[in-house]
Write a protein that holds these residues in place. Structure first.
Motif, PDB file in Angstrom:
ATOM      1  N   ILE A   1      -5.142   2.263 -12.459  1.00 47.13           N
ATOM      2  CA  ILE A   1      -5.685   3.577 -12.087  1.00 47.13           C
ATOM      3  C   ILE A   1      -4.570   4.501 -11.621  1.00 47.13           C
ATOM      4  N   SER A   2      -3.646   3.979 -10.821  1.00 49.19           N
ATOM      5  CA  SER A   2      -2.505   4.779 -10.369  1.00 49.19           C
ATOM      6  C   SER A   2      -1.689   5.262 -11.561  1.00 49.19           C
ATOM      7  N   ARG A   3      -1.472   4.373 -12.524  1.00 54.74           N
ATOM      8  CA  ARG A   3      -0.652   4.727 -13.683  1.00 54.74           C
ATOM      9  C   ARG A   3      -1.306   5.826 -14.510  1.00 54.74           C
ATOM     10  N   LYS A   4      -2.621   5.750 -14.692  1.00 56.17           N
ATOM     11  CA  LYS A   4      -3.309   6.794 -15.442  1.00 56.17           C
ATOM     12  C   LYS A   4      -3.223   8.133 -14.717  1.00 56.17           C
ATOM     13  N   THR A   5      -3.354   8.105 -13.406  1.00 59.09           N
ATOM     14  CA  THR A   5      -3.215   9.342 -12.636  1.00 59.09           C
ATOM     15  C   THR A   5      -1.823   9.922 -12.812  1.00 59.09           C
ATOM     16  N   GLN A   6      -0.820   9.064 -12.744  1.00 59.70           N
ATOM     17  CA  GLN A   6       0.566   9.505 -12.904  1.00 59.70           C
ATOM     18  C   GLN A   6       0.809  10.058 -14.310  1.00 59.70           C
ATOM     19  N   LEU A   7       0.233   9.441 -15.333  1.00 62.05           N
ATOM     20  CA  LEU A   7       0.400   9.921 -16.702  1.00 62.05           C
ATOM     21  C   LEU A   7      -0.121  11.338 -16.863  1.00 62.05           C
ATOM     22  N   VAL A   8      -1.295  11.609 -16.298  1.00 56.32           N
ATOM     23  CA  VAL A   8      -1.852  12.963 -16.401  1.00 56.32           C
ATOM     24  C   VAL A   8      -0.998  13.948 -15.615  1.00 56.32           C
ATOM     25  N   MET A   9      -0.539  13.560 -14.437  1.00 56.55           N
ATOM     26  CA  MET A   9       0.320  14.437 -13.651  1.00 56.55           C
ATOM     27  C   MET A   9       1.607  14.753 -14.414  1.00 56.55           C
ATOM     28  N   ASP A  10       2.181  13.742 -15.061  1.00 52.59           N
ATOM     29  CA  ASP A  10       3.377  13.965 -15.876  1.00 52.59           C
ATOM     30  C   ASP A  10       3.089  14.946 -17.004  1.00 52.59           C
ATOM     31  N   ALA A  11       1.894  14.830 -17.616  1.00 48.64           N
ATOM     32  CA  ALA A  11       1.544  15.712 -18.725  1.00 48.64           C
ATOM     33  C   ALA A  11       1.390  17.158 -18.256  1.00 48.64           C
ATOM     34  N   VAL A  12       0.830  17.354 -17.070  1.00 51.25           N
ATOM     35  CA  VAL A  12       0.719  18.712 -16.521  1.00 51.25           C
ATOM     36  C   VAL A  12       2.107  19.313 -16.334  1.00 51.25           C
ATOM     37  N   LYS A  13       2.996  18.548 -15.748  1.00 47.36           N
ATOM     38  CA  LYS A  13       4.359  19.024 -15.521  1.00 47.36           C
ATOM     39  C   LYS A  13       5.066  19.306 -16.850  1.00 47.36           C
TER      40      LYS A  13
ATOM     41  N   LEU B   1       0.880  -1.159   0.000  1.00 46.85           N
ATOM     42  CA  LEU B   1       0.000   0.000   0.000  1.00 46.85           C
ATOM     43  C   LEU B   1       0.922   1.215   0.000  1.00 46.85           C
ATOM     44  N   LEU B   2       0.988   1.911  -1.136  1.00 46.03           N
ATOM     45  CA  LEU B   2       1.976   2.965  -1.340  1.00 46.03           C
ATOM     46  C   LEU B   2       1.301   4.327  -1.304  1.00 46.03           C
ATOM     47  N   GLU B   3       1.817   5.208  -0.472  1.00 41.07           N
ATOM     48  CA  GLU B   3       1.219   6.535  -0.338  1.00 41.07           C
ATOM     49  C   GLU B   3       1.375   7.327  -1.637  1.00 41.07           C
ATOM     50  N   LYS B   4       0.408   8.204  -1.898  1.00 40.80           N
ATOM     51  CA  LYS B   4       0.456   9.053  -3.091  1.00 40.80           C
ATOM     52  C   LYS B   4       1.237  10.328  -2.807  1.00 40.80           C
ATOM     53  N   PRO B   5       1.834  10.968  -3.842  1.00 39.46           N
ATOM     54  CA  PRO B   5       1.959  10.450  -5.203  1.00 39.46           C
ATOM     55  C   PRO B   5       2.873   9.242  -5.208  1.00 39.46           C
ATOM     56  N   VAL B   6       2.577   8.272  -6.058  1.00 36.28           N
ATOM     57  CA  VAL B   6       3.284   7.004  -5.972  1.00 36.28           C
ATOM     58  C   VAL B   6       4.708   7.065  -6.509  1.00 36.28           C
ATOM     59  N   ALA B   7       4.979   8.040  -7.390  1.00 32.33           N
ATOM     60  CA  ALA B   7       6.313   8.124  -7.995  1.00 32.33           C
ATOM     61  C   ALA B   7       6.551   9.541  -8.506  1.00 32.33           C
ATOM     62  N   LEU B   8       7.785   9.817  -8.874  1.00 35.46           N
ATOM     63  CA  LEU B   8       8.126  11.121  -9.437  1.00 35.46           C
ATOM     64  C   LEU B   8       7.665  11.241 -10.880  1.00 35.46           C
ATOM     65  N   ASP B   9       7.586  10.126 -11.607  1.00 39.59           N
ATOM     66  CA  ASP B   9       7.095  10.118 -12.983  1.00 39.59           C
ATOM     67  C   ASP B   9       6.680   8.702 -13.347  1.00 39.59           C
ATOM     68  N   VAL B  10       6.082   8.544 -14.524  1.00 40.49           N
ATOM     69  CA  VAL B  10       5.537   7.242 -14.903  1.00 40.49           C
ATOM     70  C   VAL B  10       6.639   6.219 -15.154  1.00 40.49           C
ATOM     71  N   ALA B  11       7.804   6.668 -15.596  1.00 36.81           N
ATOM     72  CA  ALA B  11       8.905   5.720 -15.802  1.00 36.81           C
ATOM     73  C   ALA B  11       9.312   5.079 -14.478  1.00 36.81           C
ATOM     74  N   GLU B  12       9.351   5.887 -13.433  1.00 37.99           N
ATOM     75  CA  GLU B  12       9.681   5.363 -12.109  1.00 37.99           C
ATOM     76  C   GLU B  12       8.580   4.451 -11.598  1.00 37.99           C
ATOM     77  N   LEU B  13       7.322   4.841 -11.832  1.00 32.72           N
ATOM     78  CA  LEU B  13       6.211   3.995 -11.412  1.00 32.72           C
ATOM     79  C   LEU B  13       6.246   2.661 -12.137  1.00 32.72           C
ATOM     80  N   ASP B  14       6.610   2.669 -13.414  1.00 30.26           N
ATOM     81  CA  ASP B  14       6.666   1.415 -14.162  1.00 30.26           C
ATOM     82  C   ASP B  14       7.680   0.442 -13.565  1.00 30.26           C
TER      83      ASP B  14
END
Length: 363
Positions: free
Chosen positions: A335-347, A98-111
């Motif tokens: 779901i986490s990955r999609k959230t991270q993808l959008v966050m990466d796009a904002v940045k 159970l990993l606290e959010k945000p789960v990673a700095l970017d989607v590559a790290e989350l992957d």
């Protein structure tokens, strides 16, 4: 057959760990068995301050929890920059996570994290609590009612709090070496998740960051926002800030109705959550009130706090893996990955001078 309690260890004594340690102890299918910090003194103080049972093991090293054969799962509330290291290590030790959010700095790290979970057959879930509240499912039902809500057209999410000078100077969420995403990661994550939730996790076509974000002297985001758009005409906006008055609002507009909630991530009361719904309303004669019909408040009860429901849901998945030999539920990771993808796009849009960034879901 009753499920054997999932035995939890906690890596880190962040403030949010107080809430989750309580949730683990309240959940009927989990047991808190270990707490670790970088120093055993801090871990002992955490245990004493939060009234943890004497049976809870105290460790002065995160790795000791991962090496404990009596631990089934870990909750990781560490700074985001440490997630990849310790989440991968946990997965390699076969600890469900159970990993606290945000789960990673970017989607590559989350992957990297998700690949380790997949390879080792462990359950992954992020710590977004509000999606587990019964209110959330009731709101979902309201949005799917075409007769009263119609076709979804627009979503607006605002999550903010005026953190104050001490927070802005000393908190880990404003330190680039600890939580480099700042407000975008801490509360922008909730904004993005609420938008994706409203559209059944359908990724937008494009994301554009709003102009004039606020950074601190170290370059960490204190305030920002963005707009999202879909090919079918749906649009969404969000704003997240450490500098504005505390607000946890979500508004979803349809062609026939509107849904609003003003305590999205943390209901005002532990035992229930409310939302308002108005459908096919119009201006009325003064003697009849301003709106007809008026918005209706819907109150949805919950026997336990939403964090207990989150822990319980996570533990059910772990129990099916342990007791029935089933594979981990990958929906939470998706779901986490999609959230991270959008966050990466904002940045990325912020870094490109607020240009539109077309969002591609990588395979």
């Amino acid at each position: 057959m009753a499920q054997t309690a999932v035995r939890f260890g906690i890596l880190g004594c962040a403030n949010i760990a107080r809430q989750l340690s309580r949730a683990i102890m309240l959940s009927p299918n989990t047991a808190l068995c270990a707490v670790a910090s970088r120093s055993i003194e801090k871990a002992r103080k955490f245990a004493a301050d939060n009234g943890l049972p004497s049976t809870v093991k105290i460790y002065g090293d995160y790795g000791a929890v991962l090496d404990d054969p009596n631990i089934d799962a870990v909750y990781i509330p560490l700074p985001t920059t440490l997630h990849a290291k310790w989440a991968v290590a946990a997965a390699e030790k076969k600890k469900h996570m159970l990993l606290e959010k945000p789960v990673a700095l970017d989607v590559a790290e989350l992957d990297l994290i998700l690949k380790a979970c997949e390879s080792n057959g462990v359950q992954f879930m992020d710590g977004t609590m509000w999606v587990h509240h019964p209110r959330t499912e009731r709101m979902r039902e309201a949005l799917r009612d075409e007769r009263s809500f119609g076709q979804l057209k627009m979503i607006h999410s605002v999550l903010a709090y005026n953190a104050g000078p001490d927070f802005l100077k000393n908190d880990i969420r404003v330190k680039p070496d600890l939580d480099a995403l700042g407000a975008l990661g801490d509360i922008g994550w909730y904004c993005i998740r609420s938008i994706l939730w409203a559209v059944d996790y359908d990724l937008p076509k494009a994301v554009v960051a709003m102009h004039k974000p606020v950074y601190n002297d170290a370059g960490v985001i204190l305030s920002t926002g963005a707009s999202l758009s879909w090919e079918d005409g749906k649009v969404a906006t969000f704003y997240c800030s450490f500098l504005s008055y505390m607000t946890f609002d979500l508004t979803v507009l349809g062609t026939k109705g509107a849904l609003r909630v003003d305590d999205l991530i943390s209901p005002f009361q532990e035992r229930y959550g409310s939302f308002s719904l108005v459908s096919e309303s119009d201006f009325a004669q003064l003697e009849q009130g301003r709106w007809a019909p008026a918005p209706r408040e819907h109150r949805v009860g919950s026997e336990v706090p939403q964090e207990v429901l989150m822990v319980n849901e996570f533990a059910k998945s772990v129990g099916k893996i342990k007791g029935e030999g089933l594979k981990p539920d990958r929906e939470w990771a998706n779901i986490s990955r999609k959230t991270q993808l959008v966050m990466d796009a904002v940045k990325a849009s912020m870094e490109k001078g607020f240009e539109a960034v077309e969002l591609v879901e990588y395979i």
